[in-house]
Design a protein around this motif. Structure first.
Motif, mmCIF file in Angstrom:
data_model
loop_
_atom_site.group_PDB
_atom_site.id
_atom_site.type_symbol
_atom_site.label_atom_id
_atom_site.label_comp_id
_atom_site.label_asym_id
_atom_site.label_seq_id
_atom_site.Cartn_x
_atom_site.Cartn_y
_atom_site.Cartn_z
ATOM 1 N N GLU A 154 44.329 44.144 47.201
ATOM 2 C CA GLU A 154 43.808 43.232 46.195
ATOM 3 C C GLU A 154 42.292 43.390 46.253
ATOM 4 O OE1 GLU A 154 45.577 39.231 45.114
ATOM 5 O OE2 GLU A 154 43.766 38.592 46.182
ATOM 6 N N ILE A 155 41.681 43.583 45.090
ATOM 7 C CA ILE A 155 40.282 43.989 45.029
ATOM 8 C C ILE A 155 39.474 42.920 44.311
ATOM 9 C CG2 ILE A 155 38.723 45.835 44.285
ATOM 10 C CD1 ILE A 155 41.712 47.246 43.773
ATOM 11 N N PHE A 156 38.536 42.325 44.997
ATOM 12 C CA PHE A 156 37.650 41.324 44.419
ATOM 13 C C PHE A 156 36.295 41.984 44.161
ATOM 14 C CE2 PHE A 156 35.176 37.143 45.389
ATOM 15 C CZ PHE A 156 34.807 37.047 44.058
ATOM 16 N N ILE A 157 35.975 42.164 42.885
ATOM 17 C CA ILE A 157 34.703 42.773 42.497
ATOM 18 C C ILE A 157 33.751 41.665 42.074
ATOM 19 C CG2 ILE A 157 33.570 44.380 40.913
ATOM 20 C CD1 ILE A 157 36.299 45.803 40.690
ATOM 21 N N ASP A 158 32.721 41.467 42.856
ATOM 22 C CA ASP A 158 31.809 40.333 42.657
ATOM 23 C C ASP A 158 30.411 40.855 42.338
ATOM 24 O OD1 ASP A 158 30.371 38.004 42.668
ATOM 25 O OD2 ASP A 158 31.184 37.261 44.560
ATOM 26 N N LEU A 159 30.093 40.901 41.057
ATOM 27 C CA LEU A 159 28.774 41.369 40.640
ATOM 28 C C LEU A 159 27.723 40.267 40.714
ATOM 29 C CD1 LEU A 159 29.668 43.804 37.750
ATOM 30 C CD2 LEU A 159 28.074 44.297 39.593
ATOM 31 N N VAL A 169 47.743 44.466 50.787
ATOM 32 C CA VAL A 169 48.881 43.699 50.267
ATOM 33 C C VAL A 169 50.181 44.430 50.572
ATOM 34 C CG1 VAL A 169 47.546 42.620 48.416
ATOM 35 C CG2 VAL A 169 48.709 44.797 47.986
ATOM 36 N N ASP A 170 51.303 43.686 50.508
ATOM 37 C CA ASP A 170 52.612 44.307 50.682
ATOM 38 C C ASP A 170 53.093 44.839 49.335
ATOM 39 O OD1 ASP A 170 53.588 42.139 49.201
ATOM 40 O OD2 ASP A 170 54.287 41.057 50.966
ATOM 41 N N LYS A 171 54.317 45.331 49.288
ATOM 42 C CA LYS A 171 54.820 45.960 48.055
ATOM 43 C C LYS A 171 54.977 44.965 46.912
ATOM 44 C CE LYS A 171 59.698 45.590 49.388
ATOM 45 N NZ LYS A 171 60.954 46.352 49.617
ATOM 46 N N HIS A 172 54.961 43.673 47.232
ATOM 47 C CA HIS A 172 55.052 42.639 46.199
ATOM 48 C C HIS A 172 53.676 42.133 45.762
ATOM 49 C CE1 HIS A 172 59.351 42.607 46.882
ATOM 50 N NE2 HIS A 172 59.154 42.355 48.160
ATOM 51 N N GLY A 173 52.629 42.649 46.384
ATOM 52 C CA GLY A 173 51.280 42.238 46.032
ATOM 53 C C GLY A 173 50.780 41.031 46.791
ATOM 54 N N LEU A 189 45.287 36.341 34.469
ATOM 55 C CA LEU A 189 45.707 37.040 33.260
ATOM 56 C C LEU A 189 46.616 38.197 33.653
ATOM 57 C CD1 LEU A 189 45.060 37.239 30.101
ATOM 58 C CD2 LEU A 189 43.500 39.075 30.757
ATOM 59 N N ASP A 190 47.747 38.328 32.963
ATOM 60 C CA ASP A 190 48.629 39.471 33.188
ATOM 61 C C ASP A 190 48.053 40.716 32.525
ATOM 62 O OD1 ASP A 190 50.500 37.884 34.525
ATOM 63 O OD2 ASP A 190 51.533 37.371 32.659
ATOM 64 N N PHE A 191 48.309 41.868 33.125
ATOM 65 C CA PHE A 191 47.943 43.121 32.476
ATOM 66 C C PHE A 191 49.092 44.111 32.574
ATOM 67 C CE2 PHE A 191 46.296 43.826 36.862
ATOM 68 C CZ PHE A 191 46.869 45.059 37.162
ATOM 69 N N TYR A 307 47.129 45.154 41.665
ATOM 70 C CA TYR A 307 47.933 46.150 40.975
ATOM 71 C C TYR A 307 49.431 45.871 41.080
ATOM 72 C CZ TYR A 307 44.033 49.397 40.147
ATOM 73 O OH TYR A 307 42.888 49.991 39.703
ATOM 74 N N GLN A 308 49.882 45.438 42.255
ATOM 75 C CA GLN A 308 51.312 45.242 42.460
ATOM 76 C C GLN A 308 51.860 44.103 41.594
ATOM 77 O OE1 GLN A 308 52.551 47.577 44.245
ATOM 78 N NE2 GLN A 308 50.595 48.330 44.990
ATOM 79 N N LYS A 309 51.076 43.040 41.467
ATOM 80 C CA LYS A 309 51.497 41.910 40.633
ATOM 81 C C LYS A 309 51.107 42.089 39.174
ATOM 82 C CE LYS A 309 51.469 38.420 44.284
ATOM 83 N NZ LYS A 309 50.996 37.062 44.702
ATOM 84 N N GLN A 310 50.289 43.116 38.904
ATOM 85 C CA GLN A 310 49.762 43.367 37.567
ATOM 86 C C GLN A 310 49.098 42.105 37.010
ATOM 87 O OE1 GLN A 310 52.209 45.640 34.865
ATOM 88 N NE2 GLN A 310 53.260 46.680 36.539
#
Length: 322
Positions: A154-159, A169-173, A189-191, A307-310
């Motif tokens: 899980e990636i937190f991008i903090d500008l 994360v595990d295979k379920h996110g 938000l879902d993607f 990514y796993q949870k989209q």
């Protein structure tokens, strides 16, 4: 009996010879400035170079910079710094990423890629010439960290604080450690994940659009062939010359895009955007999109990618004044 012993010794020596010549492709990337919150989580400071997110790292006995690029399918190494001692094979497919469509990349399989204390096995890296990016951005560019490395975190991008947090994360996110963020998540938000590309649905002037979220995009992009009602929300300001794929120069119309909404609760803008032909981006992203959300979006939205949870998660930002 003597013949049997000789046979066993010969077999043993043969095995030793094979093991001695087996290539050890385990490599590691170290972030000297990283803060490790626990065994599964690292917080890494980054610098912004011409609107690219760049982390300092040590890799294969070299110190330099890596671009964080969700638009890149793989780990990319700069051939300018890794020209020797690499077993390279020509890659059939084209490479995508910060340089988008790049001609004649080479591929190397890494049996193990260790992200400091994190281990990722059987990853692949592309080895291509990134010297034009390195020269134009005036940095010691070792490579680009893309989807096949980032997807397991899980990636937190903090500008706002100029730092990226990677949480295993595990295979379920689900994160292995829930106590990661001091900040509160305010919305999500879902993607759709199309191949390696994050695709966000939204609206502009009540017209439905699909945008790729790409941390390696210096500018937001809008397809010049978009519907008239969408283009009405773009205010042109100037013409820019950009270096595109394969060091090709292109001219684009730059301005501001208004009224982009991802949902009833999530709007953003106006955002600095360039209008260009996105026809070739289908090959790069693996899907057709109406536009690209890059740095200009991320500076407004403190964004977490799973990514796993989209799913995208958003953390409240201070009032931003462009």
């Amino acid at each position: 009996m003597r013949k049997s012993i000789i046979t066993v010794i010969a077999f043993f020596l043969c095995c030793v010879h094979l093991l001695a010549n087996e290539e050890d492709t385990s490599v590691e990337i170290l972030f000297p400035e990283a803060e490790f919150l626990n065994h599964y989580t690292a917080r890494i400071p980054f610098k912004v170079v011409d609107q690219l997110i760049v982390v300092e790292a040590e890799f294969l006995n070299q110190k330099g910079d890596f671009i964080i690029d969700t638009g890149s399918e793989t780990l990319i190494l700069n051939k300018n710094h890794f020209p020797k001692g690499q077993r390279l094979t020509k890659k059939k497919a084209k490479t995508t990423g910060i340089t988008r469509i790049i001609d004649q990349p080479y591929e190397r399989k890494l049996s193990e890629f260790i992200l400091s204390t994190f281990s990722l096995k059987n990853k692949k890296s592309d080895v291509i010439d990134l010297s034009h990016i390195e020269q134009s951005k005036k940095m010691h560019l070792l490579g680009i960290i893309g989807y096949n490395i980032l997807k397991d975190y899980e990636i937190f991008i903090d500008l706002y604080l100029n730092q990226i947090t990677l949480s295993k994360v595990d295979k379920h996110g689900n994160k292995y450690d829930d106590k990661v963020y001091a900040e509160t998540i305010t919305d999500s938000l879902d993607f759709d994940l199309k191949k390696h590309t994050i695709v966000v649905s939204g609206t502009i002037n009540k017209r439905k659009v699909r945008f790729a979220l790409d941390t390696g995009a210096e500018f937001n992009q809008l397809n010049k062939n978009s519907h008239r009602k969408i283009l009405e929300q773009f205010r042109p300001m100037r013409i820019l010359s950009l270096v595109g794929a394969g060091n090709r120069k292109i001219k684009v119309l730059a301005g501001k895009l208004y009224n982009f909404r991802m949902s009833e609760t999530q709007g953003v803008g106006p955002m600095y955007t360039v209008v260009t032909n996105l026809r070739k981006m289908r090959e790069a992203y693996g899907t057709s999109v109406d536009g690209v959300l890059g740095y200009e979006f991320l500076k407004y939205k403190r964004t977490i990618i799973n990514y796993q949870k989209q799913k995208l998660y958003f953390i409240k930002s201070p009032i931003f004044r462009p």
